[in-house]
Design a protein around this motif. Structure first.
Motif, short mmCIF file in Angstrom:
data_model
loop_
_atom_site.label_atom_id
_atom_site.label_comp_id
_atom_site.label_asym_id
_atom_site.label_seq_id
_atom_site.Cartn_x
_atom_site.Cartn_y
_atom_site.Cartn_z
N PHE A 20 0.64 -0.93 0.03
CA PHE A 20 -0.18 0.05 0.45
C PHE A 20 0.52 1.07 0.16
O PHE A 20 0.36 2.20 -0.77
CB PHE A 20 -1.13 -0.45 1.33
CG PHE A 20 -2.06 -1.04 1.05
CD1 PHE A 20 -3.51 -0.53 0.59
CD2 PHE A 20 -2.13 -2.66 1.20
CE1 PHE A 20 -4.25 -1.37 0.27
CE2 PHE A 20 -2.81 -3.14 1.04
CZ PHE A 20 -4.33 -2.58 0.64
N PHE A 21 2.36 1.13 0.85
CA PHE A 21 2.87 2.37 1.14
C PHE A 21 3.69 2.57 -0.69
O PHE A 21 3.64 3.51 -0.51
CB PHE A 21 4.02 2.61 2.08
CG PHE A 21 3.07 1.79 3.28
CD1 PHE A 21 2.38 3.18 3.95
CD2 PHE A 21 3.58 1.21 4.19
CE1 PHE A 21 2.18 2.33 5.16
CE2 PHE A 21 3.76 1.38 5.56
CZ PHE A 21 2.33 1.73 6.08
N GLU A 22 3.99 1.29 -1.31
CA GLU A 22 4.79 1.55 -2.58
C GLU A 22 3.56 2.71 -3.36
O GLU A 22 3.82 2.92 -4.10
CB GLU A 22 4.82 0.77 -3.73
CG GLU A 22 6.05 0.28 -2.34
CD GLU A 22 6.39 -1.71 -2.10
OE1 GLU A 22 5.81 -2.19 -3.33
OE2 GLU A 22 7.50 -2.40 -2.00
N THR A 23 2.43 1.84 -2.68
CA THR A 23 1.42 2.24 -4.17
C THR A 23 0.56 4.17 -4.04
O THR A 23 0.76 4.33 -5.16
CB THR A 23 -0.27 1.61 -4.23
OG1 THR A 23 0.10 0.31 -4.05
CG2 THR A 23 -0.97 1.46 -5.06
N VAL A 24 0.48 4.30 -3.25
CA VAL A 24 0.59 5.59 -2.38
C VAL A 24 1.75 6.53 -3.21
O VAL A 24 1.46 7.73 -3.41
CB VAL A 24 0.39 5.67 -1.03
CG1 VAL A 24 0.39 7.72 -1.22
CG2 VAL A 24 -1.49 5.26 -0.44
N ASP A 25 2.98 6.23 -2.43
CA ASP A 25 3.79 6.56 -3.32
C ASP A 25 3.57 6.91 -5.10
O ASP A 25 4.00 8.45 -5.84
CB ASP A 25 5.55 6.14 -3.46
CG ASP A 25 6.28 6.05 -1.65
OD1 ASP A 25 4.96 7.03 -0.78
OD2 ASP A 25 6.90 5.29 -1.71
N LYS A 64 -13.23 -2.44 3.42
CA LYS A 64 -13.82 -2.90 2.04
C LYS A 64 -12.26 -2.55 1.26
O LYS A 64 -11.95 -1.62 1.00
CB LYS A 64 -14.99 -2.20 2.13
CG LYS A 64 -15.90 -2.24 3.00
CD LYS A 64 -17.46 -1.57 2.22
CE LYS A 64 -18.53 -1.71 3.20
NZ LYS A 64 -19.44 -1.17 2.78
N SER A 65 -12.11 -2.80 0.08
CA SER A 65 -11.41 -2.84 -1.47
C SER A 65 -11.56 -1.40 -2.06
O SER A 65 -10.75 -0.74 -2.27
CB SER A 65 -11.29 -3.87 -1.82
OG SER A 65 -12.84 -4.77 -2.46
N ASP A 93 -9.69 6.35 -14.14
CA ASP A 93 -9.73 5.19 -15.08
C ASP A 93 -8.10 4.22 -14.30
O ASP A 93 -7.74 3.97 -14.01
CB ASP A 93 -9.92 4.78 -16.50
CG ASP A 93 -11.00 4.87 -16.69
OD1 ASP A 93 -12.24 5.47 -15.75
OD2 ASP A 93 -11.38 5.38 -18.22
N TYR A 94 -7.15 5.54 -14.95
CA TYR A 94 -6.05 5.39 -14.70
C TYR A 94 -5.79 5.15 -12.54
O TYR A 94 -4.94 4.08 -12.77
CB TYR A 94 -4.83 6.30 -15.07
CG TYR A 94 -2.94 6.07 -14.62
CD1 TYR A 94 -2.65 5.61 -15.26
CD2 TYR A 94 -2.87 6.88 -13.71
CE1 TYR A 94 -1.60 4.59 -15.07
CE2 TYR A 94 -1.22 6.42 -13.14
CZ TYR A 94 -0.55 5.44 -13.88
OH TYR A 94 0.74 5.60 -13.60
N VAL A 100 -6.14 -0.22 -7.36
CA VAL A 100 -6.76 -1.83 -8.05
C VAL A 100 -5.61 -2.75 -7.70
O VAL A 100 -5.52 -3.73 -7.26
CB VAL A 100 -7.34 -2.27 -8.59
CG1 VAL A 100 -7.86 -3.70 -9.46
CG2 VAL A 100 -8.87 -1.36 -8.15
N SER A 101 -4.09 -2.39 -8.37
CA SER A 101 -3.55 -3.01 -8.45
C SER A 101 -2.44 -3.68 -7.31
O SER A 101 -2.12 -4.74 -7.47
CB SER A 101 -2.08 -2.22 -9.30
OG SER A 101 -1.26 -1.11 -8.69
#
Length: 244
Positions: A20-25, A64-65, A93-94, A100-101
């Motif tokens: 999650f941290f990596e995705t937020v970055d 919730k996802s 959309d991006y 979601v990834s």
């Protein structure tokens, strides 16, 4: 003396927060690029707003996802409205796909997960798994790690992971609170509910913790309470505590 051990899953037995941290970055980097003509829109402010929205959604309706992508999109809309920059469907959309990834990452166990659970099981302790989130997502992780070997049918997945949820599990099951432990990384969803319920607690310290989990511990434990850094410390800690 057999103990009943309730294990948290995410960031106790398997890695979760770091994805999650990596995705937020990545999200913050994307928005700083899109808003590069606005000097007041910087990564720290973007992360702070995303966290604020994400936590509010969790407080409202649990884990919730859909909350994570929603927090990305609402943050994007917030800064768009703040600056007057127009939004577009392609960007929305991006961001949806990026958020979601995070749920598609491989499941990776914490060091010594297998050995620790084997040692506890071989010592005669009864292992339970108690995790928060959506059943489909959490079940995929459980199956990937083949955790049924240790927990059997003693697996509890709850959308809301709080005092009431743990109390309901304890009341519905054959738990002896003098011999029951909650083991997890979250002060909010693991430690405080355990202390409130009058059971033992082990707080597994994370090198980097999610803001949602970082709240003051203002309760005095009535039973055993330990803070540990490594899973392999758990068997010895419990054995020393229950030794006559």
């Amino acid at each position: 003396m057999k103990q009943q051990l309730l294990f948290d899953l995410d960031d106790t037995l398997i890695y979760c927060n770091r994805y999650f941290f990596e995705t937020v970055d990545q999200f913050a980097e994307t928005l700083t690029t899109w808003f590069n003509s606005y000097p007041d829109i910087y990564a720290a402010a973007i992360k702070e707003k995303q966290t604020e929205i994400d936590l509010a959604l969790i407080e409202e309706s649990g884990f919730k996802s859909g909350h994570f992508p929603q927090s990305f999109i609402e943050t994007y809309h917030y800064f768009s409205a703040l600056t007057g920059r127009k939004t577009c469907k392609q960007e929305t959309d991006y961001l949806q796909q990026l958020a979601v990834s995070v749920f598609k990452h491989d499941v990776e166990p914490y060091p010594h997960m297998e050995n620790t659970l084997c040692a506890l099981q071989n010592s005669g302790h009864e292992l339970h798994l108690y995790t928060g989130g959506e059943p489909d997502i959490q079940q995929r992780k459980i199956e990937k790690m083949q955790l049924e070997r240790f927990f059997g049918s003693r697996i509890y997945i709850r959308q809301q992971k709080n005092n009431a949820a743990l109390e309901a599990i304890l009341q519905a099951g054959d738990f002896d609170r003098t011999h029951t432990w909650m083991i997890g990384n979250s002060i909010r969803t693991d430690v405080i509910p355990a202390i409130t319920a009058g059971i033992h607690a082990i707080h597994m310290l994370a090198s980097e913790e999610w803001k949602y989990n970082n709240i003051p511990l203002d309760l005095t434990p009535s039973r055993g309470f330990f803070r540990l850094k490594r899973l392999q410390e758990i068997p010895q800690t419990i054995e020393r505590f229950i030794a006559p």
